[in-house]
Design a protein around this motif. Structure first.
Motif, short mmCIF file in Angstrom:
data_model
loop_
_atom_site.label_atom_id
_atom_site.label_comp_id
_atom_site.label_asym_id
_atom_site.label_seq_id
_atom_site.Cartn_x
_atom_site.Cartn_y
_atom_site.Cartn_z
N VAL A 193 8.46 0.46 7.59
CA VAL A 193 7.26 -0.19 7.73
C VAL A 193 5.95 0.34 6.97
O VAL A 193 5.76 1.64 6.91
CB VAL A 193 7.16 -0.37 9.45
CG1 VAL A 193 6.74 1.03 9.75
CG2 VAL A 193 5.76 -1.31 9.65
N ILE A 194 5.25 -0.46 6.29
CA ILE A 194 4.14 -0.08 5.63
C ILE A 194 2.96 -0.59 6.37
O ILE A 194 2.62 -1.67 6.64
CB ILE A 194 4.17 -0.59 4.28
CG1 ILE A 194 5.44 -0.31 3.42
CG2 ILE A 194 2.91 0.06 3.52
CD1 ILE A 194 5.82 -1.01 2.33
N THR A 195 2.10 0.62 6.68
CA THR A 195 1.01 0.16 7.42
C THR A 195 -0.34 1.13 6.95
O THR A 195 -0.07 1.78 5.93
CB THR A 195 1.05 0.73 8.86
OG1 THR A 195 1.40 1.86 9.11
CG2 THR A 195 1.89 -0.44 9.67
N SER A 196 -1.34 0.80 7.44
CA SER A 196 -2.71 1.49 6.89
C SER A 196 -2.54 2.95 7.34
O SER A 196 -3.06 3.89 6.49
CB SER A 196 -4.03 0.93 7.36
OG SER A 196 -3.93 0.67 8.90
N ARG A 197 -1.95 3.22 8.56
CA ARG A 197 -1.94 4.78 8.96
C ARG A 197 -0.84 5.24 8.36
O ARG A 197 -0.55 6.60 8.33
CB ARG A 197 -2.00 5.08 10.47
CG ARG A 197 -1.65 3.74 11.27
CD ARG A 197 -1.96 3.68 12.52
NE ARG A 197 -2.23 4.87 13.27
CZ ARG A 197 -1.44 5.45 14.33
NH1 ARG A 197 -0.12 5.02 14.39
NH2 ARG A 197 -1.42 6.70 14.78
N GLY A 198 0.46 4.64 8.03
CA GLY A 198 1.54 5.27 7.63
C GLY A 198 2.16 6.33 8.73
O GLY A 198 2.13 5.96 9.72
N ASP A 199 2.74 7.28 8.18
CA ASP A 199 3.12 8.35 8.92
C ASP A 199 2.13 9.57 9.07
O ASP A 199 2.26 10.31 8.03
CB ASP A 199 4.55 8.90 8.37
CG ASP A 199 5.30 9.74 9.09
OD1 ASP A 199 4.72 10.56 10.13
OD2 ASP A 199 6.36 10.18 8.89
N LEU A 200 1.42 9.56 9.96
CA LEU A 200 0.49 10.50 10.25
C LEU A 200 0.92 12.04 10.15
O LEU A 200 0.34 13.13 9.90
CB LEU A 200 -0.51 10.54 11.49
CG LEU A 200 -1.31 9.07 11.40
CD1 LEU A 200 -2.07 8.81 12.65
CD2 LEU A 200 -2.11 9.14 10.08
N GLY A 201 2.05 12.29 10.65
CA GLY A 201 2.72 13.42 10.63
C GLY A 201 3.49 14.11 9.49
O GLY A 201 3.95 15.12 9.29
N ALA A 202 3.43 12.94 8.36
CA ALA A 202 4.10 13.39 7.09
C ALA A 202 3.51 14.55 6.54
O ALA A 202 2.25 14.69 6.15
CB ALA A 202 4.21 12.13 6.22
N ARG A 203 4.41 15.44 5.90
CA ARG A 203 4.06 16.77 5.04
C ARG A 203 4.60 16.75 3.71
O ARG A 203 5.99 16.42 3.82
CB ARG A 203 3.98 17.89 5.73
CG ARG A 203 3.15 18.28 6.93
CD ARG A 203 1.60 18.60 6.61
NE ARG A 203 0.90 18.34 7.93
CZ ARG A 203 0.19 17.10 8.16
NH1 ARG A 203 0.37 16.17 7.45
NH2 ARG A 203 -0.58 17.29 9.22
N GLY A 204 4.16 17.24 2.80
CA GLY A 204 4.99 17.50 1.45
C GLY A 204 5.37 16.25 0.73
O GLY A 204 5.01 15.22 0.83
N ALA A 205 6.45 16.54 0.02
CA ALA A 205 6.82 15.38 -0.98
C ALA A 205 7.26 14.17 -0.27
O ALA A 205 8.22 14.26 0.78
CB ALA A 205 8.13 15.73 -1.69
N ARG A 206 7.08 12.95 -0.32
CA ARG A 206 7.61 11.66 0.12
C ARG A 206 8.43 10.75 -0.60
O ARG A 206 9.47 10.19 -0.19
CB ARG A 206 6.25 10.83 0.62
CG ARG A 206 5.25 11.61 1.27
CD ARG A 206 5.43 11.72 2.77
NE ARG A 206 5.10 10.28 3.20
CZ ARG A 206 5.59 9.56 4.35
NH1 ARG A 206 6.76 10.50 4.74
NH2 ARG A 206 5.49 8.53 4.80
N ALA A 207 8.18 10.81 -2.02
CA ALA A 207 9.18 10.12 -2.61
C ALA A 207 8.67 10.30 -4.11
O ALA A 207 7.86 10.83 -4.58
CB ALA A 207 8.83 8.45 -2.52
N ILE A 208 9.75 9.78 -5.10
CA ILE A 208 9.79 9.80 -6.48
C ILE A 208 9.82 8.51 -7.00
O ILE A 208 10.94 7.97 -7.03
CB ILE A 208 10.64 10.83 -6.84
CG1 ILE A 208 10.60 12.36 -6.21
CG2 ILE A 208 10.33 11.25 -8.52
CD1 ILE A 208 11.80 13.03 -6.55
#
Ligand code: ADP
Ligand code: ASP
Ligand code: MG
Length: 444
Positions: A284-299
């Motif tokens: 799911v793609i939203t304006s807040r995204g994943d607020l807890g995310a850290r570091g690399a997400r995708a390439i």
């Protein structure tokens, strides 16, 4: 209301079309509006037929066989698309007669993939007990400019789409609308660019105030890398609009880069799901995204990039050097992605070669120009990149171990991405090495 877009593989195989029918039936309480692409491979076949027609050969046999094969698998009559197939034949004959596949005629030919698809899918749904009607997007308000091959909607389109598609969604039949295509104000058929059905769906979704824009495809959501390149890629459960926009822009084919704009404008979540695994929550793609995310997400990566270098010692310390270069690119509609500068030189990447030669001729008046083609642009999306000192050293360590040289580098423009250019032969290896370093090794 709920916009649900089904891509080429979801409408290009009988088993998958059956899944589509079940998915739409389950969504009936949400008043679905279905947007569909051409069946997989059909757009490529149409573009090949247009090129062959320019050489004088009208050959639509393979396309007709593909389309009628799908219809017959659902016991649907060929007559359902007879008008479209004869329109296609006429368009190919017009190209052959003029011995030229103009941009307008090429768009007309390409449009038949989606025009056939809506008729097939609406009939398949109806045959499965989900009454549905087929609509060409231009009849329900998709008015575009005349930038054939990469058209964009004009201002009145949103109001027209809102009015007409909402009226259809209120009926007891599911509207099935073509992705990818539109018409100019004076009635010429256009396309929104390859992969543009995602963008069509987002435009329709924003216009009718869909509660969510669903993109149904052949993978379980937006993944940490293209699963065709990295077998270990995993689904990213939540992404921000910014992260998704960077990924799409830098080559993740799962979403057309423009898809995000209408969703951002109206604050509508975009959900990417797998037609073959409907129970999987996808991304799911939203304006807040994943607020807890850290570091690399995708390439992400994009092949076939050209790097243009302009060197001019004459311009040493002169102001306006960059402006002159970019003015030339702008006039020739060449899109520049990455830029690196030194005192006397500028290097930048461009991803389409078609208008490049004319631009290069003009740039030669400014300085010495060299071009290296067939490069791959690799883009690492990471959260908190400017605060996290560990991501960049890991990127270089991983590439260093594989002996992959970095030819151009850009970071800082968005605080969530590091982009680099490597040799074309090193592209996939670079993505795999980065995925191992940034995701797998950390996990083990
Ligand atoms: P559709 O026909 O449904 O629009 P596309 O072929 O346009 O599907 O997009 C889906 C494909 O995108 C996947 O099969 C996958 O190979 C490719 N892809 C590239 N990058 C990614 C990514 N980061 N996540 C998921 N899929 C990706
Ligand atoms: N059928 C078009 C293409 O192949 C549009 C799309 O699939 O989104 O590019
Ligand atoms: Mg697509």
């Amino acid at each position: 209301m709920r916009v649900m877009k089904f891509g080429g593989s979801s409408v290009g195989d009988p088993a998958r079309v059956s899944n589509l029918c079940d998915i739409v039936r389950a969504a009936l309480p949400l008043r679905p509006v279905v947007v569909v692409s051409a069946a997989s491979k059909v757009t490529d076949m149409l573009l090949t037929a247009a090129r062959k027609a320019a050489d004088g050969t009208v050959d639509d046999a393979a396309i007709v066989a593909r389309v009628t094969g799908l219809l017959r698998a659902f016991d649907l009559p060929d007559a359902l698309v007879a008008q479209e197939l004869s329109g296609l034949h006429d368009a190919l004959r017009a190209i052959a007669a003029g011995r030229e596949a103009t941009v307008a005629l090429t768009d007309l030919v390409a449009s038949y993939g989606e025009r056939v698809s809506v008729r097939f899918i609406a009939a398949a749904l109806s045959a499965r007990g989900v009454p549905a009607t087929a609509h060409d997007a231009y009849d329900v308000g998709m008015v575009t400019d005349d930038h054939f091959g990469a058209a964009d909607v004009v201002t009145e389109a949103e109001g027209l789409l809102a009015e007409r598609v909402t009226a259809l969604a209120m009926r007891d039949e599911v509207p099935v609308v073509t992705g990818f295509i539109g018409k100019t104000r004076d009635g010429r058929v256009t396309t929104l660019g390859r992969g543009g059905s995602d963008y069509s769906a987002a435009l329709v979704g924003a216009a009718i105030g869909s509660d969510e824009i669903e993109i149904w495809t052949d993978v379980p959501g937006v993944m940490s890398s293209d699963p065709r390149v990295v077998a270990e890629a995993h689904t990213i459960p939540a992404l921000s609009f910014d992260e998704a926009a960077e990924l799409a822009y830098f080559g993740a084919k799962v979403l057309h880069p423009k898809t995000i704009h209408p969703a951002v404008r109206r604050g509508i979540p975009v959900r990417v799901k797998n037609t073959f695994e409907p129970a999987h929550p996808g991304t799911v793609i939203t304006s807040r995204g994943d607020l807890g995310a850290r570091g690399a997400r995708a390439i992400a990566h994009k092949r076939g990039i050209a790097v243009v270098n302009v060197v001019s010692t004459r311009m040493l310390l002169a102001h306006g050097f960059l402006a002159r270069i970019f003015e030339v690119f702008a006039r020739h509609r060449v899109v520049v992605d990455l830029v690196a500068t030194s005192e006397v030189s500028v290097s930048c990447t461009v991803d389409r070669d078609d208008h490049l030669d004319a631009a290069l001729d003009e740039l030669r008046a400014i300085g010495d120009v060299t071009v290296s083609r067939h490069k791959t642009l690799v883009c690492v999306i990471a959260a908190g990149l400017l605060q996290d000192a560990s991501v960049c050293p890991r990127i270089f360590a991983a590439l260093g171990r594989e002996d992959i040289a970095v030819e151009l580098l850009s970071m800082g423009a968005s605080a969530i991405n590091v982009s680099l250019v490597v040799g074309g032969d090193d592209g996939e290896r670079a993505v795999q090495a980065l995925h191992r370093e940034l995701f797998q090794e950390r996990a083990s």
